[in-house]
Each structure stands twice: as structure tokens, then as C-alpha cells.
Design a protein around this motif. Structure first.
Motif, mmCIF file in Angstrom:
data_model
loop_
_atom_site.group_PDB
_atom_site.id
_atom_site.type_symbol
_atom_site.label_atom_id
_atom_site.label_comp_id
_atom_site.label_asym_id
_atom_site.label_seq_id
_atom_site.Cartn_x
_atom_site.Cartn_y
_atom_site.Cartn_z
ATOM 1 N N SER A 8 0.831 -1.201 0.000
ATOM 2 C CA SER A 8 0.000 0.000 0.000
ATOM 3 C C SER A 8 0.864 1.250 0.000
ATOM 4 O O SER A 8 2.019 1.209 0.414
ATOM 5 C CB SER A 8 -0.951 0.023 1.191
ATOM 6 O OG SER A 8 -1.996 0.936 0.924
ATOM 7 N N GLY A 9 0.281 2.313 -0.489
ATOM 8 C CA GLY A 9 1.008 3.573 -0.539
ATOM 9 C C GLY A 9 0.245 4.638 0.196
ATOM 10 O O GLY A 9 -0.970 4.554 0.352
ATOM 11 N N GLN A 11 0.113 9.004 0.455
ATOM 12 C CA GLN A 11 0.652 10.257 -0.087
ATOM 13 C C GLN A 11 1.279 11.091 1.027
ATOM 14 O O GLN A 11 0.696 11.212 2.097
ATOM 15 C CB GLN A 11 -0.470 11.050 -0.726
ATOM 16 C CG GLN A 11 -0.835 10.541 -2.080
ATOM 17 C CD GLN A 11 -1.480 11.627 -2.907
ATOM 18 O OE1 GLN A 11 -0.997 12.756 -2.979
ATOM 19 N NE2 GLN A 11 -2.584 11.294 -3.523
ATOM 20 N N PHE A 40 4.776 2.062 0.833
ATOM 21 C CA PHE A 40 5.633 3.088 0.248
ATOM 22 C C PHE A 40 5.022 4.475 0.355
ATOM 23 O O PHE A 40 3.816 4.642 0.542
ATOM 24 C CB PHE A 40 5.972 2.753 -1.209
ATOM 25 C CG PHE A 40 4.799 2.810 -2.127
ATOM 26 C CD1 PHE A 40 3.977 1.714 -2.304
ATOM 27 C CD2 PHE A 40 4.514 3.982 -2.826
ATOM 28 C CE1 PHE A 40 2.888 1.762 -3.158
ATOM 29 C CE2 PHE A 40 3.426 4.037 -3.684
ATOM 30 C CZ PHE A 40 2.615 2.930 -3.842
ATOM 31 N N HIS A 45 2.763 10.468 -6.824
ATOM 32 C CA HIS A 45 1.334 10.840 -6.833
ATOM 33 C C HIS A 45 1.139 12.215 -6.208
ATOM 34 O O HIS A 45 0.295 12.994 -6.645
ATOM 35 C CB HIS A 45 0.515 9.798 -6.075
ATOM 36 C CG HIS A 45 0.149 8.598 -6.898
ATOM 37 N ND1 HIS A 45 0.670 7.362 -6.686
ATOM 38 C CD2 HIS A 45 -0.678 8.478 -7.955
ATOM 39 C CE1 HIS A 45 0.170 6.507 -7.567
ATOM 40 N NE2 HIS A 45 -0.649 7.163 -8.363
ATOM 41 N N TYR A 127 -3.669 9.361 -12.601
ATOM 42 C CA TYR A 127 -3.382 8.857 -11.254
ATOM 43 C C TYR A 127 -3.652 7.353 -11.100
ATOM 44 O O TYR A 127 -2.802 6.605 -10.599
ATOM 45 C CB TYR A 127 -4.249 9.675 -10.291
ATOM 46 C CG TYR A 127 -3.982 9.509 -8.828
ATOM 47 C CD1 TYR A 127 -3.383 10.527 -8.097
ATOM 48 C CD2 TYR A 127 -4.361 8.359 -8.147
ATOM 49 C CE1 TYR A 127 -3.158 10.395 -6.742
ATOM 50 C CE2 TYR A 127 -4.140 8.217 -6.796
ATOM 51 C CZ TYR A 127 -3.539 9.241 -6.095
ATOM 52 O OH TYR A 127 -3.322 9.102 -4.746
ATOM 53 N N MET A 131 -0.952 4.268 -10.146
ATOM 54 C CA MET A 131 -1.245 3.421 -8.982
ATOM 55 C C MET A 131 -1.318 1.949 -9.392
ATOM 56 O O MET A 131 -0.838 1.074 -8.661
ATOM 57 C CB MET A 131 -2.545 3.897 -8.335
ATOM 58 C CG MET A 131 -2.901 3.168 -7.077
ATOM 59 S SD MET A 131 -4.014 4.150 -6.053
ATOM 60 C CE MET A 131 -4.723 2.841 -5.059
ATOM 61 N N ASP A 134 2.180 0.765 -9.567
ATOM 62 C CA ASP A 134 2.717 0.507 -8.218
ATOM 63 C C ASP A 134 2.350 -0.893 -7.760
ATOM 64 O O ASP A 134 3.171 -1.623 -7.200
ATOM 65 C CB ASP A 134 2.065 1.445 -7.175
ATOM 66 C CG ASP A 134 2.426 2.891 -7.325
ATOM 67 O OD1 ASP A 134 3.540 3.170 -7.781
ATOM 68 O OD2 ASP A 134 1.576 3.749 -6.983
ATOM 69 N N ILE A 135 1.094 -1.204 -7.943
ATOM 70 C CA ILE A 135 0.544 -2.446 -7.391
ATOM 71 C C ILE A 135 1.021 -3.655 -8.198
ATOM 72 O O ILE A 135 1.470 -4.656 -7.646
ATOM 73 C CB ILE A 135 -1.001 -2.381 -7.390
ATOM 74 C CG1 ILE A 135 -1.480 -1.262 -6.448
ATOM 75 C CG2 ILE A 135 -1.616 -3.720 -7.006
ATOM 76 C CD1 ILE A 135 -2.964 -0.943 -6.557
ATOM 77 N N VAL A 143 -4.195 -5.267 -1.267
ATOM 78 C CA VAL A 143 -3.925 -3.842 -1.170
ATOM 79 C C VAL A 143 -4.880 -3.238 -0.149
ATOM 80 O O VAL A 143 -6.057 -3.027 -0.444
ATOM 81 C CB VAL A 143 -4.131 -3.157 -2.547
ATOM 82 C CG1 VAL A 143 -3.768 -1.684 -2.473
ATOM 83 C CG2 VAL A 143 -3.321 -3.857 -3.621
ATOM 84 N N GLN A 149 -10.612 4.465 -1.911
ATOM 85 C CA GLN A 149 -9.571 4.070 -2.880
ATOM 86 C C GLN A 149 -9.885 2.733 -3.557
ATOM 87 O O GLN A 149 -9.093 2.232 -4.350
ATOM 88 C CB GLN A 149 -8.216 3.947 -2.166
ATOM 89 C CG GLN A 149 -7.647 5.265 -1.688
ATOM 90 C CD GLN A 149 -7.159 6.124 -2.834
ATOM 91 O OE1 GLN A 149 -6.586 5.633 -3.794
ATOM 92 N NE2 GLN A 149 -7.430 7.417 -2.755
HETATM 93 N N1 TRP Z 1 -3.934 6.716 -3.877
HETATM 94 C C1 TRP Z 1 -3.496 6.336 -2.578
HETATM 95 C C2 TRP Z 1 -4.007 7.355 -1.576
HETATM 96 O O1 TRP Z 1 -4.125 8.506 -1.879
HETATM 97 C C3 TRP Z 1 -1.993 6.259 -2.501
HETATM 98 C C4 TRP Z 1 -1.433 5.198 -3.384
HETATM 99 C C5 TRP Z 1 -0.633 5.386 -4.460
HETATM 100 C C6 TRP Z 1 -1.616 3.801 -3.240
HETATM 101 N N2 TRP Z 1 -0.300 4.204 -5.005
HETATM 102 C C7 TRP Z 1 -0.870 3.197 -4.306
HETATM 103 C C8 TRP Z 1 -2.317 2.995 -2.352
HETATM 104 C C9 TRP Z 1 -0.847 1.813 -4.458
HETATM 105 C C10 TRP Z 1 -2.278 1.625 -2.507
HETATM 106 C C11 TRP Z 1 -1.547 1.026 -3.563
HETATM 107 O O2 TRP Z 1 -4.275 7.006 -0.454
#
Ligand code: TRP
Length: 324
Positions: A8-9, A11, A40, A45, A127, A131, A134-135, A143, A149
Motif C-alpha cells: 500500500s502507498g 501520499q 511506500f 502521486h 493517477y 497506482m 505501483d501495485i 492492497v 480508494q
Molecule cells: N492513492 C493512494 C491514496 O491517496 C496512494 C497510493 C498510491 C496507493 N499508489 C498506491 C495505495 C498503491 C495503494 C496502492 O491514499
């Protein structure tokens, strides 16, 4: 059995609040033993909205400190910064080329921004694709994300399916992990806690700031002696995050019987918040004294995540045909 992979990410968009903690960070901490975890800092983003270099780099370090303070253990979780994985942006480009504009126009986040008549940059429009990259680049299984989200994870699944259809089986399909009881944390005005609504309770603010936010929680005008409805009370909704079942029932009784003022309820909540964050603040101060250590943690994380990404990219480049 091999552990499933979680990714998971978040911001780096400034100070974190209780909504971030209960809606996301706490889950990562709770899940760090169960999954092979990758978390991360989504700095690429963030550039869709933060275009002040100094602010961004400060935010990145701060968010790393916040995560470590909240209990993410760098021995268990691979913690890294998105921009260290340049492969991700390359993969996003390949995805861009198989994605249609009308499909992206259906994204709720884009539609919201569009409705507000904001000037939307291409990065924001794209966006969901970054994302997805990333995944998918990490072969993630689950995730964990907030309810808002979920659609983005669906975009990642759709994109994986589309790529697989065009180029042959390449990506596995990730699952969103939405914790029902923590999905939406109410802010001090009862709407979802969110920086954009200015209704947050900061996690690492000063005690005064936290107190002030708690005291500003919106209530109706019932007096101490009046019976109160816990189900419609914004303070009670926040108590739910902290109290166990018995304590919550006790409080519920006090609400329905009357005799407890909103002010008292707020003071109790303030104590609950302070108890939670005191050890976190101490840990944060420790790390803040040694920022090089934090940088080192992020570098180590990037190394590990990069190794996986670059193996995956070899396969992808072969399929796309840029390898000759
Ligand atoms: N969009 C997510 C948020 O704003 C952040 C995010 C970016 C994310 N890449 C991702 C979350 C990949 C999960 C997996 O919270």
C-alpha cells in the motif's frame, strides 16, 4: 506456506491525522506479521498536487517518521519511496498506451475534481494508472486501502486483465482489503475526516492543537442533564475507535440516561487520544534525532522493492517488444 504479499502507498501530503491512523496506518501495523508487507510513500502521486520542492521533500521525511512512530517495523515491512522505483513510471507508460481516455474519465476522483471545475493536470487524470503500476509491478496480492480508494484497486485489476489479454498472462489480480469497521473515520464535523474538509484531529500536533480540535467537535445543544443519542453524536463515533465493548456500553448508558455533558465526553476522548499517541510521539522524537537512519531505512527498502520490480520489468519489456 508462503505469506501473501501486501502493498500500500500513502501520499506525503502533510501532517497525518486520526483518520489516516485508524483508516490506514493501523492496518499496516496490525498486518505486518501476517503478510509480506510493502508500504511506500507515494511521492510521485503527491506531485499531482504539491509543486513545491521544499515542501515535498519535507513531507516525505515527515511521513516516514510518522509511519515509523506509529509502529511500522522496518524489520518486518519494506518501507520505501515510490520515486526510487523508476521502473514504475516506465510501466505506467506501457499501461497508458493500452488505456482509453473515456475509461479514465469514469474515475470518481477525476469526476470530483472536474465537477469542482478545477484545472486538472494530466498527472491527476492518469493517477489510477500510476497506482496500477505501483501495485502490479510488485505482484501484490492484497492492497489495504480506505473505501474511497477501492475504485483505484479495481482500475489496477482491469489494467492487469487488459495487459494480460493483449500480451499474454503477466500480472496477477490484486484484491482490495477494506476493513469494514475502520473504513471511515468521522471528522470533528461528522463528515469523513479529511484534510480537505479541515475537520481533522492531528496525530502529532501539539497537545494544545489536539485539545482544540477535540473541543471543537460539533454537537447539538443538549445540556448535561439531557439524555443523548450516542448514534448521532460525533464524539461518540470517535470513542468507538478507542474503547472496548464494555467501556463503550458503559458510555452508551451514560449517554442515554443523561447526566454526562458533551464537554465531559470530549475530555474523556482527549485522554483516550493522548494515551494512544504518547508512546508514538516518543518514538517519533527518537527517529527525528537521527534522520540519516530514516534515510537508510528508505534506501534499504528501495533496494529490496527495486530488485523485485526490475525482474518483473524484464518480463514486461519482452512482452511489449522493446527488447531486441
Ligand atoms: N492513492 C493512494 C491514496 O491517496 C496512494 C497510493 C498510491 C496507493 N499508489 C498506491 C495505495 C498503491 C495503494 C496502492 O491514499
Amino acid at each position: 506456506m508462503e505469506k501473501k504479499k501486501l502493498l500500500s502507498g500513502i501520499q506525503p501530503s502533510g501532517t497525518i491525522h486520526l483518520g489516516n491512523y485508524f483508516g490506514a496506518i493501523k492496518q499496516f501495523v496490525d498486518l505486518q506479521d501476517k503478510y509480506d508487507s510493502f508500504v511506500f510513500i507515494a511521492d510521485l502521486h503527491a506531485i499531482t498536487t504539491i509543486q513545491d520542492g521544499k515542501a515535498l521533500s519535507e513531507n516525505i521525511l515527515n511521513v516516514a517518521l510518522d509511519y515509523l512512530a506509529c509502529g511500522l517495523d522496518p524489520k518486518k515491512v519494506c518501507l520505501f519511496k515510490q520515486s526510487d522505483l523508476t521502473d514504475v513510471t516506465e510501466l505506467a507508460w506501457y499501461f497508458n498506451c493500452i488505456t482509453t481516455m473515456p475509461y479514465l474519465e469514469r474515475a470518481t476522483a477525476y469526476k470530483d475534481a472536474h465537477m469542482k471545475a478545477k484545472e486538472i493536470n494530466v498527472g491527476l487524470f492518469d493517477y489510477p494508472i500510476l497506482m496500477a503500476a505501483d501495485i502490479l509491478i510488485q505482484d501484490s496480492d492484497v492492497v489495504p486501502v480506505g473505501a474511497d480508494q477501492k475504485q483505484h484497486v479495481e482500475y489496477a485489476r482491469d489494467t492487469a486483465l487488459k495487459f494480460n489479454k493483449i500480451y499474454g498472462e503477466t500480472f496477477k489480480l490484486p484484491e482490495p482489503l477494506i476493513m469494514k469497521n475502520v473504513a471511515i473515520v468521522p471528522g470533528i464535523d461528522g463528515r469523513k475526516m479529511s484534510k480537505s474538509y479541515k475537520n481533522t484531529i492531528p496525530l502529532f500536533g501539539t497537545y494544545e492543537e489536539i485539545k482544540k480540535a477535540v473541543m471543537r467537535i460539533v454537537t447539538d445543544s443538549k445540556e448535561a442533564k439531557d439524555p443523548k443519542d450516542p448514534d448521532t453524536c460525533n464524539i461518540f463515533a470517535l470513542h468507538k475507535l478507542f474503547l472496548d465493548k464494555d467501556k463503550l456500553e458503559e458510555l452508551q448508558d451514560k449517554y442515554t440516561k443523561g447526566g454526562l455533558s458533551y464537554k465531559e465526553s470530549k475530555e474523556m476522548l482527549y485522554e483516550e487520544i493522548i494515551n494512544l499517541i504518547k508512546p508514538m510521539r516518543e518514538r517519533r522524537e527518537e527517529y527525528a534525532k537521527d534522520l540519516d537512519k530514516v534515510r537508510e531505512i528508505l534506501n534499504e527498502g528501495a533496494k529490496k522493492a527495486k530488485a523485485i520490480a526490475s525482474l518483473k520489468m524484464k518480463i514486461i519489456r519482452n512482452k511489449v517488444g522493446v527488447n531486441i
